[in-house]
Design a protein around this motif. Structure first.
Motif, mmCIF file in Angstrom:
data_model
loop_
_atom_site.group_PDB
_atom_site.id
_atom_site.type_symbol
_atom_site.label_atom_id
_atom_site.label_comp_id
_atom_site.label_asym_id
_atom_site.label_seq_id
_atom_site.Cartn_x
_atom_site.Cartn_y
_atom_site.Cartn_z
ATOM 1 N N UNK A 207 0.844 -1.198 0.000
ATOM 2 C CA UNK A 207 0.000 0.000 0.000
ATOM 3 C C UNK A 207 0.879 1.247 0.000
ATOM 4 N N UNK A 208 0.789 2.000 -1.092
ATOM 5 C CA UNK A 208 1.563 3.249 -1.183
ATOM 6 C C UNK A 208 0.782 4.347 -0.473
ATOM 7 N N UNK A 209 1.396 4.953 0.533
ATOM 8 C CA UNK A 209 0.697 5.976 1.315
ATOM 9 C C UNK A 209 0.872 7.342 0.643
ATOM 10 N N UNK A 210 0.006 7.573 -0.332
ATOM 11 C CA UNK A 210 0.058 8.799 -1.129
ATOM 12 C C UNK A 210 -0.341 9.994 -0.270
ATOM 13 N N UNK A 211 -1.339 9.761 0.574
ATOM 14 C CA UNK A 211 -1.845 10.852 1.409
ATOM 15 C C UNK A 211 -2.135 10.301 2.798
ATOM 16 N N UNK A 212 -1.422 10.807 3.804
ATOM 17 C CA UNK A 212 -1.669 10.352 5.175
ATOM 18 C C UNK A 212 -2.488 11.420 5.869
ATOM 19 N N UNK A 213 -3.546 11.026 6.475
ATOM 20 C CA UNK A 213 -4.389 12.018 7.158
ATOM 21 C C UNK A 213 -5.840 11.763 6.881
ATOM 22 N N UNK A 214 -6.670 12.636 7.425
ATOM 23 C CA UNK A 214 -8.126 12.469 7.328
ATOM 24 C C UNK A 214 -8.615 12.554 5.878
ATOM 25 N N UNK A 215 -9.566 11.681 5.513
ATOM 26 C CA UNK A 215 -10.187 11.768 4.182
ATOM 27 C C UNK A 215 -11.205 12.902 4.201
ATOM 28 N N UNK A 216 -11.421 13.537 3.028
ATOM 29 C CA UNK A 216 -12.352 14.664 2.997
ATOM 30 C C UNK A 216 -13.806 14.207 3.098
ATOM 31 N N UNK A 217 -14.093 12.987 2.652
ATOM 32 C CA UNK A 217 -15.467 12.454 2.732
ATOM 33 C C UNK A 217 -15.393 11.035 3.304
ATOM 34 N N UNK A 218 -16.156 10.778 4.356
ATOM 35 C CA UNK A 218 -16.111 9.452 4.988
ATOM 36 C C UNK A 218 -16.834 8.433 4.118
ATOM 37 N N UNK A 219 -16.582 7.148 4.366
ATOM 38 C CA UNK A 219 -17.273 6.145 3.542
ATOM 39 C C UNK A 219 -18.761 6.105 3.875
ATOM 40 N N UNK A 220 -19.132 6.454 5.102
ATOM 41 C CA UNK A 220 -20.565 6.507 5.453
ATOM 42 C C UNK A 220 -21.284 7.509 4.543
ATOM 43 N N UNK A 221 -20.691 8.678 4.393
ATOM 44 C CA UNK A 221 -21.288 9.706 3.521
ATOM 45 C C UNK A 221 -21.273 9.231 2.072
ATOM 46 N N UNK A 222 -20.164 8.611 1.672
ATOM 47 C CA UNK A 222 -20.035 8.102 0.298
ATOM 48 C C UNK A 222 -21.113 7.083 -0.044
ATOM 49 N N UNK A 223 -21.335 6.120 0.856
ATOM 50 C CA UNK A 223 -22.399 5.124 0.627
ATOM 51 C C UNK A 223 -23.747 5.840 0.472
ATOM 52 N N UNK A 224 -23.979 6.816 1.337
ATOM 53 C CA UNK A 224 -25.252 7.547 1.341
ATOM 54 C C UNK A 224 -25.500 8.256 0.021
ATOM 55 N N UNK A 225 -24.439 8.775 -0.572
ATOM 56 C CA UNK A 225 -24.597 9.525 -1.828
ATOM 57 C C UNK A 225 -24.966 8.619 -3.007
ATOM 58 N N UNK A 226 -24.817 7.317 -2.849
ATOM 59 C CA UNK A 226 -25.248 6.404 -3.924
ATOM 60 C C UNK A 226 -26.771 6.398 -4.053
ATOM 61 N N UNK A 227 -27.465 6.837 -3.005
ATOM 62 C CA UNK A 227 -28.945 6.844 -3.034
ATOM 63 C C UNK A 227 -29.476 7.773 -4.124
ATOM 64 N N UNK A 228 -28.746 8.832 -4.405
ATOM 65 C CA UNK A 228 -29.212 9.788 -5.409
ATOM 66 C C UNK A 228 -28.341 9.782 -6.672
ATOM 67 N N UNK A 229 -27.411 8.848 -6.727
ATOM 68 C CA UNK A 229 -26.519 8.797 -7.885
ATOM 69 C C UNK A 229 -27.265 8.181 -9.083
ATOM 70 N N UNK A 230 -27.358 8.908 -10.207
ATOM 71 C CA UNK A 230 -28.122 8.391 -11.345
ATOM 72 C C UNK A 230 -27.545 7.104 -11.946
ATOM 73 N N UNK A 231 -26.284 6.814 -11.652
ATOM 74 C CA UNK A 231 -25.650 5.610 -12.199
ATOM 75 C C UNK A 231 -25.674 4.433 -11.230
ATOM 76 N N UNK A 232 -26.271 4.637 -10.048
ATOM 77 C CA UNK A 232 -26.182 3.632 -8.985
ATOM 78 C C UNK A 232 -26.703 2.258 -9.416
ATOM 79 N N UNK A 233 -27.932 2.217 -9.962
ATOM 80 C CA UNK A 233 -28.517 0.916 -10.290
ATOM 81 C C UNK A 233 -27.671 0.150 -11.294
ATOM 82 N N UNK A 234 -27.160 0.872 -12.287
ATOM 83 C CA UNK A 234 -26.303 0.234 -13.297
ATOM 84 C C UNK A 234 -25.032 -0.318 -12.646
#
Ligand code: PMV
Length: 352
Positions: A207-234
């Motif tokens: 694993x190459x540590x390109x960026x160490x530190x807090x992510x700007x968007x958590x995976x919880x938020x990321x999963x949630x955004x799939x609810x309105x993503x027009x490409x989600x079902x595909x």
């Protein structure tokens, strides 16, 4: 199995007890991104369980005290994590009816850097679920190893979805797939070793540590955004479909097709992020530079170095432990390490 079958036994005898468990992290090849109520995945996923990146957890249960949780990460008290665990324990009470009848002191440490972006929630919740099942066996007197492991996976899922895959070694599937017998949305199952070509049974993940530190968007938020993503079902449909070639590839040892599929999955995950509203990008300049260098290297040498990505900027470099390994690692050290923030690389292996 249904959720009902994981409900806890009513008869138990509790006492003060300390248990310890260890659980590795995992890296998905077909990605889980998007979920429904109660941590039900929108599509099946398959991952490799790592050998070295682990969380070691000791759990002290002090019986008959008012319910509370105190957590320490590498000796430092973590109040936010304790709050998360309290909420989690309340949530899983139907499955472990004794769980709120005492006080907990949880000490946990990772064998990999906290800032590395390696899924510490997967190994962390995996280790906690294993500790809970150990306590459950002691308090209820019920020990059936297979059920215990399945229930640990079920409980880990309720903490962090991908954690349920960390309970098994080798390749692990979570989410119902027509291609994998016994697969379930409720817990992970081990992909049968007998269906995996030997080339995939001794693989490297650096694993190459390109960026160490807090992510700007958590995976919880990321999963949630799939609810309105027009490409989600595909996307969900494509992930389901990808199990068909994946099964063939794992059996035949077709490294070329494996590389194509695994890189496509990684890029699709990040494409979904870019198509979200609001859009977000977790890759950094270094991520793209590394990807391009990997592609050039493959074109020039034909050697099987490829990548996958988590929900972050770091690049998981994948390659088999065959006679190409030396040339590949020399290239990584010379050409790719310079794109990391602090020369950071975590060298893991998947051998089973
Ligand atoms: O388990 P979570 O909520 O941290 O989600 C993990 C999502 C990915 O790592 C991006 C993909 C996966 O299948 O592990």
């Amino acid at each position: 199995m249904t959720t009902q079958e994981f409900l806890g036994k009513k008869e138990f005898t509790i006492h003060t007890q300390t248990v310890s468990e260890s659980c590795p992290s995992n890296i998905a090849l077909i990605k889980y991104w998007g979920k429904y109520e109660n941590q039900i995945p929108a599509n099946p996923s398959i991952s490799y369980t790592l050998n070295h990146c682990k969380t070691n957890t000791s759990m002290e249960f002090i019986a008959d005290e008012t319910f509370s949780v105190q957590t320490f990460l590498s000796g430092n008290e973590e109040v936010k994590f304790a709050e998360k665990i309290e909420k989690y324990f309340k949530n899983i009470e139907p499955y472990l009816p004794w769980i709120l009848k005492g006080k907990y002191i949880i000490r946990t440490e990772n064998t990999f850097p906290h800032s590395s972006g390696i899924a510490s929630s997967a190994s962390g919740f995996g280790a906690i679920a294993k500790c809970l099942m150990k306590l459950d066996e002691i308090f209820t007197g019920e020990i059936t190893e297979e059920h215990s492991l399945k229930k640990a996976s079920f409980l880990a899922r309720l903490g962090s979805g991908s954690a349920c895959r960390s309970l098994y070694n080798g390749l692990v599937v979570w989410g119902t797939s027509d291609e994998v017998a016994g697969s379930s949305d409720l817990y992970a199952v081990k992909y049968p070793d007998s269906e995996i070509h030997e080339i995939f049974r001794d693989f490297n993940d650096w694993v190459l540590l390109i960026h160490e530190g807090q992510k700007s968007v958590s995976s919880t938020v990321g999963h949630g955004l799939m609810k309105t993503n027009p490409y989600a079902e595909r996307r969900f449909q494509e992930a389901r479909e990808n199990f068909v070639p994946m099964k063939e590839i794992l059996k035949s040892g077709d490294l070329h097709q494996f590389i194509k599929l695994v890189e496509h999955e990684a890029l699709t995950l990040h494409a979904m992020m870019m198509m979200s509203d609001p859009a977000f990008i977790l890759m950094k300049t270094g991520t793209l530079e590394v990807i391009n260098k990997i592609w050039d290297f493959r074109k020039e040498t034909g050697l099987p170095l490829f990548f996958t990505l988590d929900a972050g900027a770091n690049v998981h470099l994948l390659f088999p432990s065959d006679n190409s390994k030396e040339k590949i690692t020399t290239f990584i050290e010379r050409e790719l390490l310079l794109h990391t923030q602090k020369n950071g690389v975590v060298k893991d292996i998947m051998k089973f």
